[in-house]
Design an enzyme around this catalytic site. Structure first.
Site, PDB file in Angstrom:
ATOM      1  N   LYS A 160       0.836  -1.214   0.000  1.00  0.00           N
ATOM      2  CA  LYS A 160       0.000   0.000   0.000  1.00  0.00           C
ATOM      3  C   LYS A 160       0.863   1.252   0.000  1.00  0.00           C
ATOM      4  O   LYS A 160       0.548   2.226  -0.684  1.00  0.00           O
ATOM      5  CB  LYS A 160      -0.985  -0.025   1.153  1.00  0.00           C
ATOM      6  CG  LYS A 160      -2.067  -1.037   0.841  1.00  0.00           C
ATOM      7  CD  LYS A 160      -3.202  -1.064   1.811  1.00  0.00           C
ATOM      8  CE  LYS A 160      -4.251  -2.068   1.330  1.00  0.00           C
ATOM      9  NZ  LYS A 160      -4.662  -3.010   2.342  1.00  0.00           N
TER      10      LYS A 160
ATOM     11  N   LYS B  99     -10.934  -5.458  -7.072  1.00  0.00           N
ATOM     12  CA  LYS B  99     -11.502  -4.101  -7.019  1.00  0.00           C
ATOM     13  C   LYS B  99     -10.440  -3.064  -7.336  1.00  0.00           C
ATOM     14  O   LYS B  99     -10.710  -2.072  -7.982  1.00  0.00           O
ATOM     15  CB  LYS B  99     -12.031  -3.827  -5.611  1.00  0.00           C
ATOM     16  CG  LYS B  99     -13.373  -4.414  -5.352  1.00  0.00           C
ATOM     17  CD  LYS B  99     -13.881  -4.027  -3.974  1.00  0.00           C
ATOM     18  CE  LYS B  99     -13.048  -4.592  -2.854  1.00  0.00           C
ATOM     19  NZ  LYS B  99     -13.195  -6.026  -2.596  1.00  0.00           N
TER      20      LYS B  99
ATOM     21  N   LYS C 139      -5.530 -10.574 -12.605  1.00  0.00           N
ATOM     22  CA  LYS C 139      -6.333 -11.057 -11.480  1.00  0.00           C
ATOM     23  C   LYS C 139      -7.527 -10.128 -11.246  1.00  0.00           C
ATOM     24  O   LYS C 139      -7.364  -8.907 -11.237  1.00  0.00           O
ATOM     25  CB  LYS C 139      -5.459 -11.090 -10.224  1.00  0.00           C
ATOM     26  CG  LYS C 139      -6.208 -11.552  -9.009  1.00  0.00           C
ATOM     27  CD  LYS C 139      -5.438 -11.422  -7.717  1.00  0.00           C
ATOM     28  CE  LYS C 139      -6.413 -11.672  -6.589  1.00  0.00           C
ATOM     29  NZ  LYS C 139      -5.926 -11.719  -5.284  1.00  0.00           N
TER      30      LYS C 139
HETATM   31  P1  ADP Z   1     -10.126  -7.459  -3.995  1.00  0.00           P
HETATM   32  O1  ADP Z   1      -8.813  -7.881  -4.599  1.00  0.00           O
HETATM   33  O2  ADP Z   1     -11.172  -7.268  -5.036  1.00  0.00           O
HETATM   34  O3  ADP Z   1      -9.988  -6.271  -3.060  1.00  0.00           O
HETATM   35  P2  ADP Z   1     -10.265  -8.971  -1.594  1.00  0.00           P
HETATM   36  O4  ADP Z   1      -8.796  -8.809  -1.383  1.00  0.00           O
HETATM   37  O5  ADP Z   1     -11.213  -8.235  -0.708  1.00  0.00           O
HETATM   38  O6  ADP Z   1     -10.609  -8.671  -3.122  1.00  0.00           O
HETATM   39  O7  ADP Z   1     -10.576 -10.537  -1.534  1.00  0.00           O
HETATM   40  C1  ADP Z   1     -11.448 -11.168  -0.629  1.00  0.00           C
HETATM   41  C2  ADP Z   1     -11.296 -12.667  -0.815  1.00  0.00           C
HETATM   42  O8  ADP Z   1     -11.571 -13.054  -2.173  1.00  0.00           O
HETATM   43  C3  ADP Z   1      -9.880 -13.165  -0.521  1.00  0.00           C
HETATM   44  O9  ADP Z   1      -9.973 -14.399   0.171  1.00  0.00           O
HETATM   45  C4  ADP Z   1      -9.262 -13.365  -1.882  1.00  0.00           C
HETATM   46  O10 ADP Z   1      -8.290 -14.343  -1.897  1.00  0.00           O
HETATM   47  C5  ADP Z   1     -10.455 -13.747  -2.743  1.00  0.00           C
HETATM   48  N1  ADP Z   1     -10.247 -13.242  -4.117  1.00  0.00           N
HETATM   49  C6  ADP Z   1     -10.271 -11.953  -4.504  1.00  0.00           C
HETATM   50  N2  ADP Z   1     -10.035 -11.831  -5.821  1.00  0.00           N
HETATM   51  C7  ADP Z   1      -9.837 -13.095  -6.284  1.00  0.00           C
HETATM   52  C8  ADP Z   1      -9.553 -13.640  -7.573  1.00  0.00           C
HETATM   53  N3  ADP Z   1      -9.429 -12.864  -8.646  1.00  0.00           N
HETATM   54  N4  ADP Z   1      -9.405 -14.974  -7.685  1.00  0.00           N
HETATM   55  C9  ADP Z   1      -9.555 -15.781  -6.603  1.00  0.00           C
HETATM   56  N5  ADP Z   1      -9.835 -15.331  -5.376  1.00  0.00           N
HETATM   57  C10 ADP Z   1      -9.974 -14.007  -5.193  1.00  0.00           C
END
Ligand code: ADP
Ligand code: TRP
Length: 336
Positions: free
Chosen positions: A116, A198, A195
Site C-alpha cells: 500500500k 476491485k 487477477k
Molecule cells: P479485492 O482484490 O477485489 O480487493 P479482496 O482482497 O477483498 O478482493 O478478496 C477477498 C477474498 O476473495 C480473498 O480471500 C481473496 O483471496 C479472494 N479473491 C479476490 N479476488 C480473487 C480472484 N481474482 N481470484 C480468486 N480469489 C480471489
C-alpha cells in the site's frame, strides 16, 4: 471438495465494495461449503474497512451489503454464525493488548502494508496496525482454521507469532490457529485478463443487473484472431471464466468450438453472459426477498453477534486474568 470437519473456523470479509466473482470462487463458495461440517464464524470486517473508507454512508451500506450477499449466496444462520466485527467491541481491546507485545519490526515487514505504501497510499496508524486487529479477530474466538486467499498467509503467520509470544510470556492462553489456503480455483481473471480485483477496476460483480453484467462481459479483452481462425481456449479470459460456471461437458464443448475455428469471441461472450446470469439466478431471487425483509437480516446479525460475543468474552476473561488486567468484577467483595 473441502474435506474438513469438526473444526472451529473463522474468516472475515472486508466490506470494501460489491462482491465479485473472484471473491465468490476464491472465498465465499468455500466459506459456505465449510458450514456443513464445522463450527463456522464469519464476520464483516468493518473496523478493517475503516482504514480506507471514511464515509459514513458508504461504510454502512457496504457492511450491510456483505451480510446480505452472504445470506443470499447460501450462508445458513442455523449452521454458521454471521456477525459484524464491531458488534464484538472486545476485539479492539484484545488488539490493544496484543499490540503491546508486537514488535514494530514484525509490522514493518507486512507485505500488504508495504504494497500500500508502494502504491502511494499515505498510511494511517490503523493500516499499520491492521495485522494486530486481524490477529485479535482470530484469537478471540479460539479459532482453529482460517480460510483465506494466499495474500493473507503472512497475516496468519503474524497471528501465530503474536499468540505464541503471548503464551510464552503469560502462559498458555491462545489456541494457535492455522490458515486454510483456499485451493479450489487458482486466480479468477478480470475483464482485462489480470487477477480480478476491485483495485484493478476489472471486476464482474455477482449481483450486477443484466445490463451492467452484459457490458462487463462484452468488454472482456480478447486478441485479434479472426472469427474463422482456430483459437487457443487456454489463452482466453472468456474460456477461463466460462469454466467456472459450466459443467465439464459444456466446458469441453466450448473448448472444441474454440479449437475448430469459425467461432467468434462475441459468440463466446454471449454464452458466458447467459451462464453467469443463470448461475446466480436463485441467489438473486433470494437477495430480492431478503431486501424486502431487512428485519430478518438484522435479526440474523443480532443473533450472530450475541453468540460471537459470548465466546469472545470467555476468551477475554482468560486473557485479562493471564496478563493482570483488572476489572472490578474480578474482585471478590465479601459484603455488598
Ligand atoms: P479485492 O482484490 O477485489 O480487493 P479482496 O482482497 O477483498 O478482493 O478478496 C477477498 C477474498 O476473495 C480473498 O480471500 C481473496 O483471496 C479472494 N479473491 C479476490 N479476488 C480473487 C480472484 N481474482 N481470484 C480468486 N480469489 C480471489
Ligand atoms: N484481511 C482480510 C482480507 O482482506 C479480512 C480479515 C479481517 C480477516 N480479519 C480477518 C480474514 C480475520 C480472516 C480472519 O481478506
Amino acid at each position: 471438495m473441502l474435506n474438513i470437519s469438526g473444526k472451529r473456523i473463522l474468516s472475515g470479509i472486508q466490506p470494501s465494495g460489491a462482491l465479485h466473482i473472484g471473491n465468490y470462487f476464491g472465498a465465499i463458495r468455500q466459506h459456505i461449503m465449510l458450514q456443513e461440517n464445522n463450527e463456522c464464524y464469519y464476520f464483516v470486517a468493518n473496523y478493517h474497512a475503516m482504514t480506507t473508507i471514511h464515509d459514513k454512508r458508504t461504510l454502512e451500506e457496504y457492511t450491510f451489503m456483505v451480510a446480505l450477499d452472504y445470506l443470499a449466496l447460501g450462508l445458513n444462520p442455523d449452521k454458521a454464525t454471521l456477525f459484524i466485527q464491531s458488534d464484538v467491541p472486545e476485539v479492539t481491546e484484545l488488539a490493544w493488548i496484543l499490540s503491546t507485545i508486537t514488535p514494530m519490526g514484525l509490522l514493518e515487514r507486512a507485505h500488504s502494508y508495504k504494497d500500500k505504501i508502494a502504491k502511494g497510499i499515505s498510511p494511517n496508524h490503523g493500516l499499520f496496525a491492521y495485522p494486530v486487529l486481524m490477529a485479535a479477530d482470530i484469537l478471540i474466538y479460539d479459532s482453529e482454521l482460517v480460510p483465506v486467499g494466499k495474500d493473507q498467509k503472512q497475516h496468519l503467520e503474524m497471528t501465530r507469532d503474536m499468540a505464541e509470544k503471548f503464551n510464552g510470556i503469560f502462559g498458555e492462553t491462545f489456541v494457535i490457529p492455522e490458515e486454510l489456503i483456499l485451493p479450489e480455483v487458482a486466480v479468477v481473471p478480470g475483464i482485462d485478463g489480470q487477477k480480478m480485483s476491485k483495485s484493478y477496476d476489472n471486476t464482474i460483480e455477482i449481483f450486477a443487473d443484466y445490463k451492467t453484467l452484459k457490458s462487463k462481459v462484452m468488454r472482456i479483452v480478447t486478441d485479434s484472431t479472426p472469427l474463422e481462425a482456430p483459437k487457443d481456449p487456454d489463452k482466453s479470459t472468456i474460456f477461463a471464466l466460462y469454466k467456472l460456471f459450466a459443467t465439464p461437458e459444456e466446458t469441453e464443448n466450448m473448448r472444441q468450438k474454440f479449437l475448430a475455428g469459425g467461432y467468434g469471441y462475441g459468440q463466446a461472450k454471449k454464452e458466458l453472459l447467459e451462464k453467469i446470469w443463470t448461475y446466480f439466478e436463485p441467489h438473486r431471487k433470494r437477495r430480492e426477498d431478503l431486501l424486502k425483509n431487512r428485519d430478518y437480516v438484522y435479526q440474523v446479525l443480532r443473533d450472530g453477534a450475541l453468540r460471537a460475543r459470548e465466546r469472545a468474552e470467555a476468551v477475554m476473561e482468560r486473557v485479562r486474568k493471564a496478563a493482570g488486567v483488572l476489572q472490578y468484577r474480578y474482585f471478590k467483595v465479601s459484603s455488598v
